[in-house]
Design a protein around this motif. Structure first.
Motif, PDB file in Angstrom:
ATOM      1  N   VAL A  20      13.493  -4.399  -2.657  1.00 30.26           N
ATOM      2  CA  VAL A  20      12.064  -4.115  -2.593  1.00 30.26           C
ATOM      3  C   VAL A  20      11.302  -5.422  -2.826  1.00 30.26           C
ATOM      4  O   VAL A  20      11.490  -6.081  -3.847  1.00 30.26           O
ATOM      5  CB  VAL A  20      11.662  -3.063  -3.640  1.00 30.26           C
ATOM      6  CG1 VAL A  20      10.184  -2.710  -3.508  1.00 30.26           C
ATOM      7  CG2 VAL A  20      12.519  -1.806  -3.497  1.00 30.26           C
ATOM      8  N   HIS A  21      10.444  -5.791  -1.874  1.00 30.23           N
ATOM      9  CA  HIS A  21       9.730  -7.070  -1.925  1.00 30.23           C
ATOM     10  C   HIS A  21       8.222  -6.843  -1.836  1.00 30.23           C
ATOM     11  O   HIS A  21       7.753  -5.812  -1.342  1.00 30.23           O
ATOM     12  CB  HIS A  21      10.139  -7.970  -0.751  1.00 30.23           C
ATOM     13  CG  HIS A  21      11.564  -8.399  -0.759  1.00 30.23           C
ATOM     14  ND1 HIS A  21      11.957  -9.661  -1.142  1.00 30.23           N
ATOM     15  CD2 HIS A  21      12.702  -7.739  -0.429  1.00 30.23           C
ATOM     16  CE1 HIS A  21      13.275  -9.769  -1.038  1.00 30.23           C
ATOM     17  NE2 HIS A  21      13.747  -8.614  -0.603  1.00 30.23           N
ATOM     18  N   GLU A  22       7.496  -7.850  -2.275  1.00 32.91           N
ATOM     19  CA  GLU A  22       6.069  -7.900  -1.983  1.00 32.91           C
ATOM     20  C   GLU A  22       5.895  -8.053  -0.470  1.00 32.91           C
ATOM     21  O   GLU A  22       6.754  -8.615   0.208  1.00 32.91           O
ATOM     22  CB  GLU A  22       5.405  -9.090  -2.685  1.00 32.91           C
ATOM     23  CG  GLU A  22       5.237  -8.951  -4.180  1.00 32.91           C
ATOM     24  CD  GLU A  22       4.116  -7.992  -4.551  1.00 32.91           C
ATOM     25  OE1 GLU A  22       3.410  -7.511  -3.637  1.00 32.91           O
ATOM     26  OE2 GLU A  22       3.953  -7.735  -5.754  1.00 32.91           O
ATOM     27  N   LEU A  34      10.943  -7.710  -5.874  1.00 33.54           N
ATOM     28  CA  LEU A  34      10.464  -6.926  -7.006  1.00 33.54           C
ATOM     29  C   LEU A  34      11.604  -6.244  -7.744  1.00 33.54           C
ATOM     30  O   LEU A  34      11.674  -6.269  -8.971  1.00 33.54           O
ATOM     31  CB  LEU A  34       9.455  -5.872  -6.528  1.00 33.54           C
ATOM     32  CG  LEU A  34       8.181  -6.419  -5.873  1.00 33.54           C
ATOM     33  CD1 LEU A  34       7.316  -5.273  -5.349  1.00 33.54           C
ATOM     34  CD2 LEU A  34       7.393  -7.266  -6.877  1.00 33.54           C
ATOM     35  N   THR A 104       8.253   3.196  -3.532  1.00 31.04           N
ATOM     36  CA  THR A 104       8.221   2.254  -2.411  1.00 31.04           C
ATOM     37  C   THR A 104       7.221   2.669  -1.335  1.00 31.04           C
ATOM     38  O   THR A 104       6.971   1.899  -0.402  1.00 31.04           O
ATOM     39  CB  THR A 104       9.615   2.126  -1.767  1.00 31.04           C
ATOM     40  OG1 THR A 104      10.044   3.408  -1.290  1.00 31.04           O
ATOM     41  CG2 THR A 104      10.624   1.590  -2.771  1.00 31.04           C
ATOM     42  N   THR A 108       1.740  -2.048  -3.806  1.00 30.28           N
ATOM     43  CA  THR A 108       2.156  -2.861  -4.937  1.00 30.28           C
ATOM     44  C   THR A 108       0.926  -3.281  -5.742  1.00 30.28           C
ATOM     45  O   THR A 108      -0.190  -3.335  -5.217  1.00 30.28           O
ATOM     46  CB  THR A 108       2.904  -4.121  -4.470  1.00 30.28           C
ATOM     47  OG1 THR A 108       1.990  -4.970  -3.746  1.00 30.28           O
ATOM     48  CG2 THR A 108       4.074  -3.770  -3.565  1.00 30.28           C
ATOM     49  N   LYS A 110       0.162  -6.190  -6.897  1.00 26.66           N
ATOM     50  CA  LYS A 110      -0.384  -7.470  -6.423  1.00 26.66           C
ATOM     51  C   LYS A 110      -1.257  -7.270  -5.193  1.00 26.66           C
ATOM     52  O   LYS A 110      -2.345  -7.846  -5.086  1.00 26.66           O
ATOM     53  CB  LYS A 110       0.751  -8.442  -6.113  1.00 26.66           C
ATOM     54  CG  LYS A 110       0.272  -9.813  -5.657  1.00 26.66           C
ATOM     55  CD  LYS A 110       1.442 -10.756  -5.407  1.00 26.66           C
ATOM     56  CE  LYS A 110       0.958 -12.115  -4.926  1.00 26.66           C
ATOM     57  NZ  LYS A 110       2.087 -13.051  -4.687  1.00 26.66           N
ATOM     58  N   SER A 111      -0.782  -6.453  -4.253  1.00 24.34           N
ATOM     59  CA  SER A 111      -1.569  -6.246  -3.038  1.00 24.34           C
ATOM     60  C   SER A 111      -2.864  -5.498  -3.335  1.00 24.34           C
ATOM     61  O   SER A 111      -3.892  -5.753  -2.717  1.00 24.34           O
ATOM     62  CB  SER A 111      -0.747  -5.479  -1.997  1.00 24.34           C
ATOM     63  OG  SER A 111      -0.520  -4.138  -2.408  1.00 24.34           O
ATOM     64  N   THR A 112      -2.826  -4.589  -4.304  1.00 24.82           N
ATOM     65  CA  THR A 112      -4.028  -3.854  -4.677  1.00 24.82           C
ATOM     66  C   THR A 112      -5.069  -4.778  -5.292  1.00 24.82           C
ATOM     67  O   THR A 112      -6.271  -4.648  -5.049  1.00 24.82           O
ATOM     68  CB  THR A 112      -3.688  -2.724  -5.654  1.00 24.82           C
ATOM     69  OG1 THR A 112      -2.734  -1.839  -5.041  1.00 24.82           O
ATOM     70  CG2 THR A 112      -4.921  -1.926  -6.037  1.00 24.82           C
ATOM     71  N   ALA A 119       2.063  -1.060   0.843  1.00 26.43           N
ATOM     72  CA  ALA A 119       3.347  -0.695   0.255  1.00 26.43           C
ATOM     73  C   ALA A 119       4.302  -1.883   0.379  1.00 26.43           C
ATOM     74  O   ALA A 119       4.107  -2.755   1.236  1.00 26.43           O
ATOM     75  CB  ALA A 119       3.925   0.529   0.960  1.00 26.43           C
ATOM     76  N   PRO A 120       5.314  -1.953  -0.463  1.00 27.37           N
ATOM     77  CA  PRO A 120       6.236  -3.090  -0.388  1.00 27.37           C
ATOM     78  C   PRO A 120       7.035  -3.104   0.908  1.00 27.37           C
ATOM     79  O   PRO A 120       7.183  -2.081   1.572  1.00 27.37           O
ATOM     80  CB  PRO A 120       7.154  -2.874  -1.600  1.00 27.37           C
ATOM     81  CG  PRO A 120       7.075  -1.415  -1.889  1.00 27.37           C
ATOM     82  CD  PRO A 120       5.677  -1.017  -1.539  1.00 27.37           C
ATOM     83  N   TYR A 135       9.690  -1.120   6.162  1.00 30.54           N
ATOM     84  CA  TYR A 135       9.026  -0.418   5.068  1.00 30.54           C
ATOM     85  C   TYR A 135       9.576   1.005   5.001  1.00 30.54           C
ATOM     86  O   TYR A 135      10.183   1.501   5.958  1.00 30.54           O
ATOM     87  CB  TYR A 135       7.504  -0.391   5.268  1.00 30.54           C
ATOM     88  CG  TYR A 135       7.043   0.273   6.543  1.00 30.54           C
ATOM     89  CD1 TYR A 135       6.722   1.631   6.566  1.00 30.54           C
ATOM     90  CD2 TYR A 135       6.926  -0.450   7.721  1.00 30.54           C
ATOM     91  CE1 TYR A 135       6.295   2.246   7.725  1.00 30.54           C
ATOM     92  CE2 TYR A 135       6.497   0.160   8.885  1.00 30.54           C
ATOM     93  CZ  TYR A 135       6.187   1.506   8.886  1.00 30.54           C
ATOM     94  OH  TYR A 135       5.777   2.112  10.043  1.00 30.54           O
TER      95      TYR A 135
END
Length: 253
Positions: A20-22, A34, A104, A108, A110-112, A119-120, A135
């Motif tokens: 699972v990644h950014e 992540l 998932t 995320t 960070k994106s928010t 989503a990651p 995704y």
């Protein structure tokens, strides 16, 4: 790395996993890792699907079916089942593993915080299957065994994955459009203003988003269609062209 081997002394068990990644800044290249969700038991089977888009325009007086024109490939899809079992663990539960999968599908943190929630991105890895970056489109969890106090001890999760483009391309083979930063598969209830606000923080950019994707009627969007998301600076250029076109139209009138 071999997945199986007929010689028992050389066989090496390779565990499948979903990384699972950014969300990445470039197509096909995921961001920071992540977490890794490992398969407790390797899947018995994988379902991989690939399709293409073809378009044909009906003609009322035609005596036969009209010729179809190739519109490009659809994203590759993969479906896999994950089995979780905590019956041998003292006070064990599969809830944490299932919730990690369900998470998932949510944006995320960070994106928010950047006002561009996403989503990651995930990378499925298992032996020769090492290049699938995409995704999680959906997760369906079925709990199959409980302890006397109701704690879930076993679960089967069906995970549907959809790939992300590994390289940039024109948004439409005939329009010479902008380079997409990302792609969004429409769900029930999606609208262009909502997508524009989520991606750029400005719902008014929906017209430019429609222009980039060749959408003539935003009310006829269909779930399952893909909307290409250009980089913010490129969309700003498209918005400028749209404003200029409107100014010219007003001047002519």
């Amino acid at each position: 790395m071999p997945i199986t081997s007929t010689a028992s002394d050389t066989t090496k068990l390779v565990h499948a996993a979903i990384e699972v990644h950014e969300p990445g800044e470039k197509p096909g290249k995921a961001g920071a890792l992540l977490e890794t969700i490992e398969f407790q038991l390797n899947p018995k089977e994988l379902t991989v699907a690939k399709s293409a888009k073809w378009e044909s325009k009906n003609q009322k007086k035609a005596e036969s079916a009209p010729p179809a024109s190739y519109q490009g490939p659809d994203p590759q899809k993969m479906t896999v089942e994950m089995y979780f079992d905590e019956t041998r663990s003292h006070d064990g539960s599969v809830v944490a593993r299932v919730e990690a999968l369900l998470a998932t599908t949510a944006p995320t943190a960070k994106s928010t915080s950047t006002k561009k929630p996403s989503a990651p991105w995930v990378v499925f890895k298992w032996g020769l299957f090492t290049g699938f970056t995409g995704y999680v489109k959906s997760v369906s969890a079925k709990y199959t065994l409980f302890s006397p106090d109701g704690t879930p001890l076993r679960a089967v999760c069906t995970v549907a994955l959809e790939e992300l483009a590994s390289e940039q391309g024109k948004q439409n083979p005939t329009s010479g459009g902008l380079q997409p930063r990302n792609a969004h598969t429409l769900s029930e209830g999606d609208t262009l203003p909502a997508i524009a606000y989520r991606e750029y923080g400005n719902a008014a950019l929906w017209r430019s988003l429609a222009e980039v994707n060749g959408v003539d009627d935003p009310l006829r969007l269909r779930p399952g269609d893909t909307i290409l998301i250009p980089a913010p600076d490129e969309l700003a250029d498209a918005n400028g062209r749209e404003l200029a076109r409107k100014e010219v139209a007003r001047a002519l009138n």
